[in-house]
Design a protein around this motif. Structure first.
Motif, PDB file in Angstrom:
ATOM      1  N   ASN A  35       0.823  -1.214   0.000  1.00 32.89           N
ATOM      2  CA  ASN A  35       0.000   0.000   0.000  1.00 32.89           C
ATOM      3  C   ASN A  35       0.852   1.257   0.000  1.00 32.89           C
ATOM      4  O   ASN A  35       0.448   2.282  -0.574  1.00 32.89           O
ATOM      5  N   ILE A  36       2.002   1.194   0.646  1.00 36.38           N
ATOM      6  CA  ILE A  36       2.923   2.339   0.628  1.00 36.38           C
ATOM      7  C   ILE A  36       3.352   2.647  -0.811  1.00 36.38           C
ATOM      8  O   ILE A  36       3.581   3.802  -1.179  1.00 36.38           O
ATOM      9  N   ILE A  37       3.438   1.609  -1.628  1.00 35.86           N
ATOM     10  CA  ILE A  37       3.841   1.770  -3.027  1.00 35.86           C
ATOM     11  C   ILE A  37       2.661   2.168  -3.910  1.00 35.86           C
ATOM     12  O   ILE A  37       2.782   3.058  -4.765  1.00 35.86           O
ATOM     13  N   THR A  38       1.498   1.536  -3.703  1.00 36.64           N
ATOM     14  CA  THR A  38       0.381   1.725  -4.623  1.00 36.64           C
ATOM     15  C   THR A  38      -0.495   2.942  -4.305  1.00 36.64           C
ATOM     16  O   THR A  38      -0.929   3.642  -5.226  1.00 36.64           O
ATOM     17  N   LEU A  39      -0.779   3.210  -3.021  1.00 33.49           N
ATOM     18  CA  LEU A  39      -1.705   4.287  -2.679  1.00 33.49           C
ATOM     19  C   LEU A  39      -1.239   5.668  -3.139  1.00 33.49           C
ATOM     20  O   LEU A  39      -2.038   6.428  -3.701  1.00 33.49           O
ATOM     21  N   PRO A  40       0.035   6.046  -2.912  1.00 34.01           N
ATOM     22  CA  PRO A  40       0.459   7.358  -3.415  1.00 34.01           C
ATOM     23  C   PRO A  40       0.288   7.483  -4.929  1.00 34.01           C
ATOM     24  O   PRO A  40      -0.096   8.544  -5.437  1.00 34.01           O
ATOM     25  N   GLN A  41       0.571   6.396  -5.655  1.00 32.29           N
ATOM     26  CA  GLN A  41       0.418   6.451  -7.106  1.00 32.29           C
ATOM     27  C   GLN A  41      -1.061   6.496  -7.496  1.00 32.29           C
ATOM     28  O   GLN A  41      -1.444   7.203  -8.435  1.00 32.29           O
ATOM     29  N   PHE A  42      -1.883   5.743  -6.782  1.00 35.39           N
ATOM     30  CA  PHE A  42      -3.311   5.752  -7.050  1.00 35.39           C
ATOM     31  C   PHE A  42      -3.907   7.147  -6.871  1.00 35.39           C
ATOM     32  O   PHE A  42      -4.740   7.593  -7.669  1.00 35.39           O
ATOM     33  N   LEU A  43      -3.450   7.859  -5.842  1.00 39.79           N
ATOM     34  CA  LEU A  43      -4.011   9.164  -5.519  1.00 39.79           C
ATOM     35  C   LEU A  43      -3.352  10.316  -6.275  1.00 39.79           C
ATOM     36  O   LEU A  43      -4.005  11.329  -6.562  1.00 39.79           O
ATOM     37  N   LEU A  44      -2.059  10.186  -6.587  1.00 39.27           N
ATOM     38  CA  LEU A  44      -1.302  11.324  -7.108  1.00 39.27           C
ATOM     39  C   LEU A  44      -0.923  11.222  -8.579  1.00 39.27           C
ATOM     40  O   LEU A  44      -0.319  12.142  -9.113  1.00 39.27           O
ATOM     41  N   SER A  45      -1.271  10.120  -9.237  1.00 36.84           N
ATOM     42  CA  SER A  45      -0.817   9.921 -10.616  1.00 36.84           C
ATOM     43  C   SER A  45      -1.867  10.262 -11.662  1.00 36.84           C
ATOM     44  O   SER A  45      -1.807   9.769 -12.782  1.00 36.84           O
ATOM     45  N   GLY A  46      -2.849  11.065 -11.295  1.00 34.27           N
ATOM     46  CA  GLY A  46      -3.858  11.462 -12.270  1.00 34.27           C
ATOM     47  C   GLY A  46      -4.845  10.367 -12.587  1.00 34.27           C
ATOM     48  O   GLY A  46      -5.325  10.284 -13.724  1.00 34.27           O
ATOM     49  N   ALA A  53      -4.383  20.048 -11.459  1.00 36.97           N
ATOM     50  CA  ALA A  53      -5.265  20.611 -10.445  1.00 36.97           C
ATOM     51  C   ALA A  53      -4.649  20.532  -9.052  1.00 36.97           C
ATOM     52  O   ALA A  53      -5.175  21.128  -8.109  1.00 36.97           O
ATOM     53  N   PHE A  54      -3.536  19.810  -8.896  1.00 35.19           N
ATOM     54  CA  PHE A  54      -2.876  19.687  -7.599  1.00 35.19           C
ATOM     55  C   PHE A  54      -2.100  20.966  -7.271  1.00 35.19           C
ATOM     56  O   PHE A  54      -1.744  21.727  -8.176  1.00 35.19           O
ATOM     57  N   PRO A  55      -1.814  21.204  -5.985  1.00 37.56           N
ATOM     58  CA  PRO A  55      -0.968  22.353  -5.620  1.00 37.56           C
ATOM     59  C   PRO A  55       0.393  22.258  -6.308  1.00 37.56           C
ATOM     60  O   PRO A  55       0.896  21.151  -6.580  1.00 37.56           O
ATOM     61  N   SER A  56       0.991  23.388  -6.587  1.00 34.49           N
ATOM     62  CA  SER A  56       2.251  23.425  -7.339  1.00 34.49           C
ATOM     63  C   SER A  56       3.360  22.647  -6.631  1.00 34.49           C
ATOM     64  O   SER A  56       4.210  22.040  -7.298  1.00 34.49           O
ATOM     65  N   TRP A  57       3.352  22.629  -5.289  1.00 29.30           N
ATOM     66  CA  TRP A  57       4.408  21.911  -4.562  1.00 29.30           C
ATOM     67  C   TRP A  57       4.239  20.399  -4.669  1.00 29.30           C
ATOM     68  O   TRP A  57       5.194  19.638  -4.486  1.00 29.30           O
ATOM     69  N   LEU A  58       3.002  19.941  -4.987  1.00 24.39           N
ATOM     70  CA  LEU A  58       2.733  18.517  -5.062  1.00 24.39           C
ATOM     71  C   LEU A  58       2.956  17.947  -6.467  1.00 24.39           C
ATOM     72  O   LEU A  58       3.213  16.755  -6.632  1.00 24.39           O
ATOM     73  N   GLN A  59       2.881  18.806  -7.474  1.00 23.11           N
ATOM     74  CA  GLN A  59       2.977  18.335  -8.853  1.00 23.11           C
ATOM     75  C   GLN A  59       4.315  17.662  -9.186  1.00 23.11           C
ATOM     76  O   GLN A  59       4.331  16.648  -9.899  1.00 23.11           O
ATOM     77  N   PRO A  60       5.473  18.172  -8.705  1.00 25.10           N
ATOM     78  CA  PRO A  60       6.730  17.456  -8.989  1.00 25.10           C
ATOM     79  C   PRO A  60       6.749  16.033  -8.454  1.00 25.10           C
ATOM     80  O   PRO A  60       7.329  15.138  -9.079  1.00 25.10           O
ATOM     81  N   ILE A  61       6.105  15.805  -7.300  1.00 30.11           N
ATOM     82  CA  ILE A  61       6.027  14.453  -6.754  1.00 30.11           C
ATOM     83  C   ILE A  61       5.186  13.577  -7.672  1.00 30.11           C
ATOM     84  O   ILE A  61       5.552  12.433  -7.974  1.00 30.11           O
ATOM     85  N   SER A  62       4.055  14.121  -8.131  1.00 26.92           N
ATOM     86  CA  SER A  62       3.189  13.372  -9.035  1.00 26.92           C
ATOM     87  C   SER A  62       3.914  13.015 -10.328  1.00 26.92           C
ATOM     88  O   SER A  62       3.769  11.908 -10.856  1.00 26.92           O
ATOM     89  N   ARG A  63       4.702  13.953 -10.837  1.00 22.18           N
ATOM     90  CA  ARG A  63       5.384  13.738 -12.116  1.00 22.18           C
ATOM     91  C   ARG A  63       6.594  12.822 -11.980  1.00 22.18           C
ATOM     92  O   ARG A  63       7.235  12.497 -12.987  1.00 22.18           O
ATOM     93  N   ALA A  64       6.912  12.414 -10.763  1.00 23.65           N
ATOM     94  CA  ALA A  64       8.028  11.480 -10.567  1.00 23.65           C
ATOM     95  C   ALA A  64       7.565  10.034 -10.494  1.00 23.65           C
ATOM     96  O   ALA A  64       8.393   9.122 -10.495  1.00 23.65           O
TER      97      ALA A  64
END
Length: 363
Positions: free
Chosen positions: A286-297, A304-315
């Protein structure tokens, strides 16, 4: 004379046995088919959905005026000021931008400003919302000033294909299905094989380590492709999911599915290697899948995410798989057109399998 050991037959035999095991696993069916289908059905029946209108400001427009200021302060309007003319044209045609407005000072005198708005037939519903908002906003501006800020508004519509909610949601759910299958399925299977000393027994046979991995990989890829094909065809025939180039688009999406699953299986191998007991697999996975599920579009655009969060999503690798799937399905891109996304996933794959080799255990 005895025949030499056939590693190919061993690999295929392992793949066949693993495939049968997957088909009999309720969790595999839930994560690969049932769970994504629930979201696809919900969003498919919801239709267009959403209340935010993406409006681009044409390059060269006057930005310091009552019209643009009013648009930026309106909660229904998402103002885009950094788009090039080509990006705006493409966005309007594909429904990714709902309208474009150009506001200029009137050098001839009155009225003070002139506005030109272009809508798109690819986003009729949101275009209608913006038209209503714009007319109401201009009426307010004109009645609040002794001289009208805008006396003339020119409107037109650009033709484009309809961009439905399902065109965004389905690729995201397909990506999540592949992520879940790759991580949870691989982690549980290999941990159980190790715990039951099956892999240790394999070590005493001529079977290569690669045959075990490839056999499991072939089985999971075959099962995932069946699930992916079912999801794509269901979305297309029941909810008008866009397959711009028909069978070619389906084939490209399946090839991307294979690439994504191979990368995600690497995470599963790592989890099975570091897990100390079966009960520790779900939290690690879940540590691996949940962040990607929520932050990967998966549900919402990462823009639509805050600017500070977008670099994490794009990684995250799932972000690039989702993006590639959407470009292929709706925009008609080929695999070469999404080479950047494929390159990022490849880099992730090389890195994660290097870690998987380090943590691999026979028992």
């Amino acid at each position: 004379m005895s025949k030499p050991y056939n590693h190919t037959k061993a690999t295929l035999a392992l793949a066949k046995a693993s495939f049968r095991s997957i088909m009999r696993s309720p969790s595999a069916v839930v994560f690969t088919l049932a769970f994504p289908l629930i979201f696809i059905l919900v969003f498919g029946f919801l239709g267009g959905g959403g209340v935010t209108v993406d409006v681009a400001i044409a390059p060269g427009s006057d930005l310091d005026n009552p019209v643009v200021n009013a648009l930026e302060s309106n909660n229904l309007v998402h103002v885009l000021t950094d788009k090039t003319p080509e990006e705006i044209k493409t966005g309007l045609e594909k429904g990714q931008i709902d309208a474009v407005i150009s506001v200029q000072r009137n050098e001839a005198g009155k009225p003070a400003y002139l506005a030109d708005v272009k809508y798109t037939s690819a986003s009729i519903d949101k275009g209608s919302i913006f038209k209503s908002v714009l007319h109401d906003m201009l009426y307010t501006i004109n009645t609040q000033n002794t001289e009208p800020a805008i006396a003339k508004l020119h409107e037109s519509t650009i033709e484009g294909r309809v961009y439905r909610t399902i065109d965004f949601i389905l690729p995201g759910q397909l990506g999540f299905s592949l992520l879940s299958t790759g991580v949870f399925g691989t982690a549980f299977v290999f941990f159980n094989l190790r715990q039951n000393l099956v892999i240790k027994r394999f070590f005493a046979t001529p079977v290569r380590r690669s045959s075990i991995v490839f056999g499991e990989g072939i089985a999971r890829i075959g099962f995932a492709l069946l699930g992916a094909l079912f999801i794509i065809l269901l979305g297309h025939f029941f909810f008008q999911f866009t397959l711009i180039n028909g069978a070619v688009t389906v084939l490209n999406m399946l090839l991307l599915s294979i690439m994504g699953l191979i990368v995600f299986m690497g995470f599963g191998f790592v989890v099975s290697g570091v897990a100390k007991s079966e009960s520790t697999i779900p939290p690690i996975s879940n540590i691996i899948t949940l962040p990607q599920f929520l932050l990967s579009g998966t549900f919402f655009s990462i823009d639509a995410f805050p600017s500070w969060l977008q670099p994490i999503s794009r990684a995250l690798p799932l972000t690039y798989l989702n993006d590639a799937m959407r470009k292929v399905a709706f925009e008609g891109a080929g695999l070469w057109d999404v080479k950047h996304q494929i390159l990022i996933m490849t880099i992730w794959g090389i890195g994660i399998y290097a870690i998987a080799v380090k943590v691999f255990k026979w028992e």
